[in-house]
Motif scaffolding. Structure first.
Motif, PDB file in Angstrom:
ATOM      1  N   PHE A  16      -3.494 -81.642  42.299  1.00  0.00           N
ATOM      2  CA  PHE A  16      -2.283 -82.456  42.433  1.00  0.00           C
ATOM      3  C   PHE A  16      -1.735 -82.823  41.052  1.00  0.00           C
ATOM      4  CE2 PHE A  16      -3.678 -83.548  46.855  1.00  0.00           C
ATOM      5  CZ  PHE A  16      -2.505 -83.145  47.491  1.00  0.00           C
ATOM      6  N   SER A  17      -2.615 -83.151  40.139  1.00  0.00           N
ATOM      7  CA  SER A  17      -2.168 -83.499  38.788  1.00  0.00           C
ATOM      8  C   SER A  17      -1.463 -82.329  38.122  1.00  0.00           C
ATOM      9  CB  SER A  17      -3.363 -83.949  37.940  1.00  0.00           C
ATOM     10  OG  SER A  17      -3.913 -85.160  38.434  1.00  0.00           O
ATOM     11  N   GLU A  18      -1.998 -81.119  38.311  1.00  0.00           N
ATOM     12  CA  GLU A  18      -1.387 -79.933  37.712  1.00  0.00           C
ATOM     13  C   GLU A  18      -0.030 -79.628  38.351  1.00  0.00           C
ATOM     14  OE1 GLU A  18      -0.722 -76.608  35.364  1.00  0.00           O
ATOM     15  OE2 GLU A  18      -2.030 -78.343  35.128  1.00  0.00           O
ATOM     16  N   ALA A  51       1.929 -81.800  39.678  1.00  0.00           N
ATOM     17  CA  ALA A  51       2.838 -82.832  39.186  1.00  0.00           C
ATOM     18  C   ALA A  51       3.312 -82.519  37.770  1.00  0.00           C
ATOM     19  CB  ALA A  51       2.137 -84.193  39.226  1.00  0.00           C
ATOM     20  N   ARG A  52       2.402 -82.053  36.934  1.00  0.00           N
ATOM     21  CA  ARG A  52       2.772 -81.721  35.556  1.00  0.00           C
ATOM     22  C   ARG A  52       3.818 -80.606  35.540  1.00  0.00           C
ATOM     23  NH1 ARG A  52       2.094 -78.093  31.915  1.00  0.00           N
ATOM     24  NH2 ARG A  52       0.832 -76.792  33.313  1.00  0.00           N
ATOM     25  N   TRP A  55       6.600 -84.521  37.948  1.00  0.00           N
ATOM     26  CA  TRP A  55       6.453 -85.619  38.886  1.00  0.00           C
ATOM     27  C   TRP A  55       5.484 -86.646  38.308  1.00  0.00           C
ATOM     28  CZ3 TRP A  55       4.971 -81.736  43.288  1.00  0.00           C
ATOM     29  CH2 TRP A  55       6.119 -81.090  43.742  1.00  0.00           C
ATOM     30  N   PHE A  56       5.651 -87.892  38.708  1.00  0.00           N
ATOM     31  CA  PHE A  56       4.660 -88.930  38.420  1.00  0.00           C
ATOM     32  C   PHE A  56       3.741 -89.024  39.629  1.00  0.00           C
ATOM     33  CE2 PHE A  56       3.580 -93.490  39.190  1.00  0.00           C
ATOM     34  CZ  PHE A  56       2.615 -93.610  38.200  1.00  0.00           C
ATOM     35  N   ILE A  57       2.447 -88.917  39.386  1.00  0.00           N
ATOM     36  CA  ILE A  57       1.492 -88.952  40.486  1.00  0.00           C
ATOM     37  C   ILE A  57       0.622 -90.199  40.377  1.00  0.00           C
ATOM     38  CG2 ILE A  57      -0.287 -87.597  39.313  1.00  0.00           C
ATOM     39  CD1 ILE A  57      -0.757 -86.192  42.022  1.00  0.00           C
ATOM     40  N   TYR A  58       0.441 -90.885  41.519  1.00  0.00           N
ATOM     41  CA  TYR A  58      -0.404 -92.075  41.548  1.00  0.00           C
ATOM     42  C   TYR A  58      -1.477 -91.842  42.610  1.00  0.00           C
ATOM     43  CZ  TYR A  58      -1.907 -96.950  41.720  1.00  0.00           C
ATOM     44  OH  TYR A  58      -2.652 -98.102  41.663  1.00  0.00           O
ATOM     45  N   GLN A  59      -2.739 -91.771  42.176  1.00  0.00           N
ATOM     46  CA  GLN A  59      -3.860 -91.500  43.063  1.00  0.00           C
ATOM     47  C   GLN A  59      -4.638 -92.795  43.298  1.00  0.00           C
ATOM     48  OE1 GLN A  59      -6.086 -88.458  41.014  1.00  0.00           O
ATOM     49  NE2 GLN A  59      -4.454 -86.930  41.182  1.00  0.00           N
ATOM     50  N   LEU A  63      -7.750 -83.498  43.485  1.00  0.00           N
ATOM     51  CA  LEU A  63      -7.071 -84.403  42.558  1.00  0.00           C
ATOM     52  C   LEU A  63      -6.570 -83.720  41.293  1.00  0.00           C
ATOM     53  CD1 LEU A  63      -9.229 -87.641  43.026  1.00  0.00           C
ATOM     54  CD2 LEU A  63      -7.160 -86.913  44.245  1.00  0.00           C
ATOM     55  N   PRO A  64      -7.384 -82.888  40.629  1.00  0.00           N
ATOM     56  CA  PRO A  64      -6.829 -82.182  39.467  1.00  0.00           C
ATOM     57  C   PRO A  64      -5.739 -81.188  39.847  1.00  0.00           C
ATOM     58  CG  PRO A  64      -9.069 -81.443  39.930  1.00  0.00           C
ATOM     59  CD  PRO A  64      -8.836 -82.655  40.769  1.00  0.00           C
TER      60      PRO A  64
END
Length: 281
Positions: A76-78, A80-81, A85-89, A73-74
């Motif tokens: 994917f967040s990185e 996206a940053r 991108w906007f990420i929705y988990q 999860l982190p």
């Protein structure tokens, strides 16, 4: 003395029966999952303007790769940053409705196992892909617990058989195919190393383009366990570990890598996942 022996034998019998029942339940869950409920409430999401949206779906009803999911999860967040991108988990299936699905450029089944969507939600996802969306599956998303023909045909193109058990994790070279979309191989070396739980399938994925493969003759593929004696085969020299295809106007991408938390520290694995998301555009 006889009474003591009888009591001991009864205790042993109870232990054996309990162990057998526990094993049977565990194996059933792995192959079928235990759906408790299907979430249907549409979530409230504020989609930022001018940012492609990525859905990371990590719900499991079968075996849960908890450490890998948590570690991913982190990452994917990185990613996206870095790509704006906007990420929705989420692990809530209510997101699988036509209005919200069409807002996402890609849906990632992040080690999702078991049946995680109801019939209507499955239909919405298949329509999303065939209308131009992208479905990306990681590791457990390709096991045999999903029981969904469309998914098996269009994401996998084959059927899961087993994974090695002794040793379960093995390090080997991952080869990158040269005759595929260059977006998928961007910034990847021709050969890189990964340690993983290498899934074995019954056949080569049908209708797919192979992105990466290992030499299956250089791992021990044996998955025999107790009474299971027919899982001692592999996939040979060209053992695929990542592939893709077009589905209608959309796309699918699957990699059987991604079992453990350590894989998310492998820069080449992360690069491959990032490439697949970029490729979905």
């Amino acid at each position: 003395m006889k009474r003591t022996i009888k009591i001991t034998l009864r205790v042993l019998l109870c232990i054996i029966l309990f162990a057998g029942a526990t094993t049977a339940i565990f194996l059933y869950k792995i192959k079928n999952g235990f759906p408790v409920s299907y979430e249907t409430e549409k979530p409230a999401i504020n989609f930022p303007p001018n940012q492609p949206a990525i859905l990371i779906f990590s719900k499991t009803t079968g075996f849960r790769h908890a450490e890998s999911i948590k570690a991913s999860l982190p990452v994917f967040s990185e990613i996206a940053r870095e790509n704006n991108w906007f990420i929705y988990q989420t692990e809530e299936g209510g997101i699988f409705n036509p209005e919200q699905l069409k807002r996402f450029k890609v849906v990632v089944f992040n080690n999702s196992t078991g049946r995680v969507l109801n019939d209507e939600q499955q239909e919405f996802l298949s329509q999303y892909v065939e209308s131009g969306g992208t479905l990306l599956g990681i590791h457990g998303a390709g096991d045999d617990s999903h029981h969904w023909p469309w998914y098996e045909t269009h994401l996998l193109g084959t059927r899961f058989s087993h994974h090695p058990l002794n040793p379960q994790f093995q390090k080997t070279a991952v080869h990158v195919a040269l005759d595929v979309d260059s977006t998928l191989t961007r910034n990847l070396p021709a050969v890189w190393t990964n340690e993983d739980e290498w899934y074995v399938f019954f056949s080569q994925p049908e209708g797919m383009r192979i992105v990466s493969y290992i030499n299956g003759n250089k791992i021990i593929p044996n998955g025999n366990l107790l009474w299971i004696r027919d899982k001692n085969f592999g996939m040979g020299q060209n053992h695929p570990v990542a592939w893709y295809r077009n589905v209608g106007k959309g796309k699918t991408f699957y990699t059987s890598m991604g079992h453990s938390k350590e894989v998310w520290q492998n820069k080449n694995f992360v690069q491959m996942i990032e490439n697949a998301i970029i490729w979905s555009e």
